[in-house]
Design an enzyme around this catalytic site. Structure first.
Site, PDB file in Angstrom:
ATOM      1  N   GLN A  40       0.829  -1.215   0.000  1.00 44.85           N
ATOM      2  CA  GLN A  40       0.000   0.000   0.000  1.00 44.85           C
ATOM      3  C   GLN A  40       0.866   1.268   0.000  1.00 44.85           C
ATOM      4  OE1 GLN A  40      -3.166   0.719  -0.509  1.00 44.85           O
ATOM      5  NE2 GLN A  40      -3.714  -1.406  -0.828  1.00 44.85           N
ATOM      6  N   SER A  41       2.029   1.189  -0.619  1.00 44.56           N
ATOM      7  CA  SER A  41       2.950   2.338  -0.616  1.00 44.56           C
ATOM      8  C   SER A  41       2.384   3.556  -1.345  1.00 44.56           C
ATOM      9  CB  SER A  41       4.259   1.909  -1.286  1.00 44.56           C
ATOM     10  OG  SER A  41       5.038   3.042  -1.602  1.00 44.56           O
ATOM     11  N   ASN A  42       2.372   4.684  -0.647  1.00 43.48           N
ATOM     12  CA  ASN A  42       1.980   5.955  -1.263  1.00 43.48           C
ATOM     13  C   ASN A  42       3.081   6.458  -2.179  1.00 43.48           C
ATOM     14  OD1 ASN A  42      -0.443   6.278   0.416  1.00 43.48           O
ATOM     15  ND2 ASN A  42       1.062   6.454   2.068  1.00 43.48           N
TER      16      ASN A  42
END
Ligand SMILES: *Cc1c(COP(=O)(O)O)cnc(C)c1O
Length: 333
Positions: free
Chosen positions: A81-83
């Site tokens: 879920q890396s921004n």
């Protein structure tokens, strides 16, 4: 320091990706609710590129460097879920570069939140399984070169001397905003992880003459490198300062990091994060993310409740983005 930011930036290439300046707003209802200090918020969740966030500021300098190196591909890494990965995919699409993302773990069944966006933005995704992400990046870059491509590796979180320039600039932008509005800020609180944000803010503060506190709330034990996090920040801060042409050297004493709110570790949502998300959403209509900003905001609320800030002080929460991850964590909220 007698060097102005305009002079500095003249010599550094940058691509325009973010909508700047981001707003500074007052959280009046929250201040009343907590019977606490005046609380402001800097909306870097509104940088504008594919749902925005702090990585967009770093990418203005990283993508410019990739283009200057003649790259046709960018490679970076992060959690599923890396921004940072989502904003890198968007920045790459915007300038016509291919984007390869090396995501930790195994492919989840649900394509949601940032992962959905990575796909929509056209990124090629590699899953590491149990391996370390960094090692896979080199391997993938090598394979890409063998196919005739010219890949450019963006480090984890975009946190190197180039990327962190984005936050030197951000601090100067912020100081201009508050001085124009006659607002003195005593403390700045934000989520700190790969360090580019904190290193840039501290260098920017020294350049711009900000003398208040800069408090990074650690979200992941500060595992930037082998050294204690404050020492890693001092190293990175010194590199950034030199990168922009100053001779400043930073030390660990320049960095304040609060490690008390780590809870169950990186990406594990607990009561602190859940409460912080609902409190800001219901008092102000502003959304935090479950991994970074909810932890830092929850920490700030705890500090306010413990009387760390005087009632006549002003505290600013620097919102670094990440709300798309709310969908990835929906079942835990
Ligand atoms: C990456 C990130 C941070 C941490 O910034 P660093 O520069 O890596 O320390 C904070 N908040 C959000 C939402 C992020 O995506």
């Amino acid at each position: 320091m007698s060097i102005s930011l305009t002079e500095i930036l003249e010599h550094i290439s940058r691509v325009h990706l973010a909508q700047l300046p981001t707003p500074v707003q007052e959280l009046k209802r929250l201040s009343v609710d907590l019977a606490g200090p005046r609380i402001l918020i800097k909306r870097d969740d509104q940088t504008g590129l594919a749902f925005g966030g702090n990585k967009t500021r770093k990418l203005e300098f990283l993508i410019a460097d990739a283009l200057a190196c003649g790259a046709d591909t960018v490679i970076t890494a992060g959690a599923s879920q890396s921004n940072h990965c989502r904003q890198t995919a968007a920045a790459a699409a915007h300038v016509g570069l291919r984007c390869i993302l090396v995501l930790g773990g195994i492919e989840p069944q649900a394509q949601t939140g940032n992962l959905l966006l990575d796909n929509l933005l056209g990124a090629e995704i590699h899953w590491t399984g149990r391996e370390r992400r960094g090692e896979r990046m080199e391997e993938i870059a090598e394979a890409s070169r063998r196919k005739g491509h010219n890949p450019y590796i963006i480090p984890y979180g975009g946190s190197n001397a180039k990327g962190a320039i984005g936050y030197v600039v951000a601090m100067i932008e912020f100081l201009e905003q508050v001085s124009r509005e006659g607002r003195a800020v005593d403390s700045i609180v934000f989520a700190s992880s790969s360090g580019g944000t904190q290193a840039g803010l501290v260098v920017g503060a020294k350049l711009g003459g900000y003398e208040g506190k800069i408090i990074g709330v650690s979200v992941d034990k500060g595992e930037r490198g082998d050294l204690p996090y404050e020492l890693e920040l001092a190293k990175l801060g010194t590199e950034v300062a030199h990168e922009i042409g100053t001779s400043m050297d930073l030390t660990e004493a320049d960095f304040t990091v609060d490690f008390r709110y780590l809870g169950g570790g990186y990406g594990v949502v607990g009561a602190l994060e859940r409460k912080a998300i609902r409190l800001l959403a219901t008092t102000e209509g502003i959304l935090l993310d479950p991994v970074y900003t909810a932890r830092a905001f929850g920490g700030m609320i705890d500090m306010i409740k413990k009387g760390v800030f005087e009632p006549d002080e002003t505290v600013l929460f620097w919102h670094t983005g990440g709300a798309p991850a709310l969908f990835g964590y929906a079942r835990e909220l």
